[in-house]
Scaffold this motif. Structure first.
Motif, PDB file in Angstrom:
ATOM      1  N   GLN A 167     -22.623 -69.741 -22.736  1.00 24.40           N
ATOM      2  CA  GLN A 167     -23.258 -68.495 -23.156  1.00 24.40           C
ATOM      3  C   GLN A 167     -22.569 -67.338 -22.450  1.00 24.40           C
ATOM      4  N   ASN A 168     -22.246 -66.320 -23.216  1.00 25.38           N
ATOM      5  CA  ASN A 168     -21.603 -65.131 -22.657  1.00 25.38           C
ATOM      6  C   ASN A 168     -22.599 -63.989 -22.585  1.00 25.38           C
TER       7      ASN A 168
ATOM      8  N   GLN B 236     -23.299 -58.887 -17.407  1.00 22.66           N
ATOM      9  CA  GLN B 236     -22.960 -59.976 -18.316  1.00 22.66           C
ATOM     10  C   GLN B 236     -23.588 -61.300 -17.865  1.00 22.66           C
TER      11      GLN B 236
ATOM     12  N   ALA C 257     -26.039 -63.579 -20.049  1.00 23.37           N
ATOM     13  CA  ALA C 257     -25.682 -64.973 -20.318  1.00 23.37           C
ATOM     14  C   ALA C 257     -26.809 -65.907 -19.878  1.00 23.37           C
TER      15      ALA C 257
ATOM     16  N   ASN D 134     -29.597 -65.677 -22.254  1.00 23.72           N
ATOM     17  CA  ASN D 134     -29.285 -66.458 -23.455  1.00 23.72           C
ATOM     18  C   ASN D 134     -29.555 -67.943 -23.229  1.00 23.72           C
TER      19      ASN D 134
ATOM     20  N   GLU E 172     -19.282 -66.784 -18.228  1.00 18.09           N
ATOM     21  CA  GLU E 172     -19.801 -67.727 -19.224  1.00 18.09           C
ATOM     22  C   GLU E 172     -20.654 -68.738 -18.466  1.00 18.09           C
TER      23      GLU E 172
END
Length: 131
Positions: free
Chosen positions: A36-37, A53, A57, A60, A124
């Motif tokens: 996931q980014n 970010q 992530a 997410n 990520e």
């Protein structure tokens, strides 16, 4: 329901930010969450720094676990890929805010990589959850 045991044997380094090993036994479901980014539901990159970010992530990851009927507390393993060593602090800070004061954090691996699929991606996160 699976039985999850967090193992931090005294023969290994103790760190409150992660668990050394997590054992999952019994009937249950193992959820594997792909990388996931830091992108929102439209695919737009959220923020131009690793902290923002990483937070997105991890959110997410949380959304994926919730879609499978679990919670972020069900995450037993994360792998964090970052493009810059200086992002480790902001990345762990984002994780600690989402994890909160819960005991038994997941096992964690951090890898510094030369790049990710999109040059705008700085972080990520992939995860495994035991539901």
């Amino acid at each position: 329901m699976s039985t999850v045991t967090h193992l931090n044997p005294p023969t290994l380094h103790a760190n409150p930010a992660f668990t050394q090993a997590v054992k999952v036994e019994g009937p249950g479901t193992l959820l594997l969450i792909g990388g996931q980014n830091g992108v929102d539901a439209t695919g737009a990159v959220v923020g131009d720094d690793a902290g923002a970010q990483a937070a997105q992530a991890l959110r997410n990851v949380e959304l994926a676990v919730e879609a499978a009927g679990g919670t972020f507390a069900d995450v037993v393993k994360t792998t964090i890929l970052i493009t810059d060593r200086s992002a480790i602090g902001p990345g762990f800070g984002a994780f600690q805010r989402i994890w909160g004061g819960r005991p038994n954090p997941p096992a964690v691996t951090v890898q510094i990589v030369a790049g990710l699929a999109n040059p705008a991606f700085l972080v990520e996160v992939e995860a495994v959850a035991a539901l």
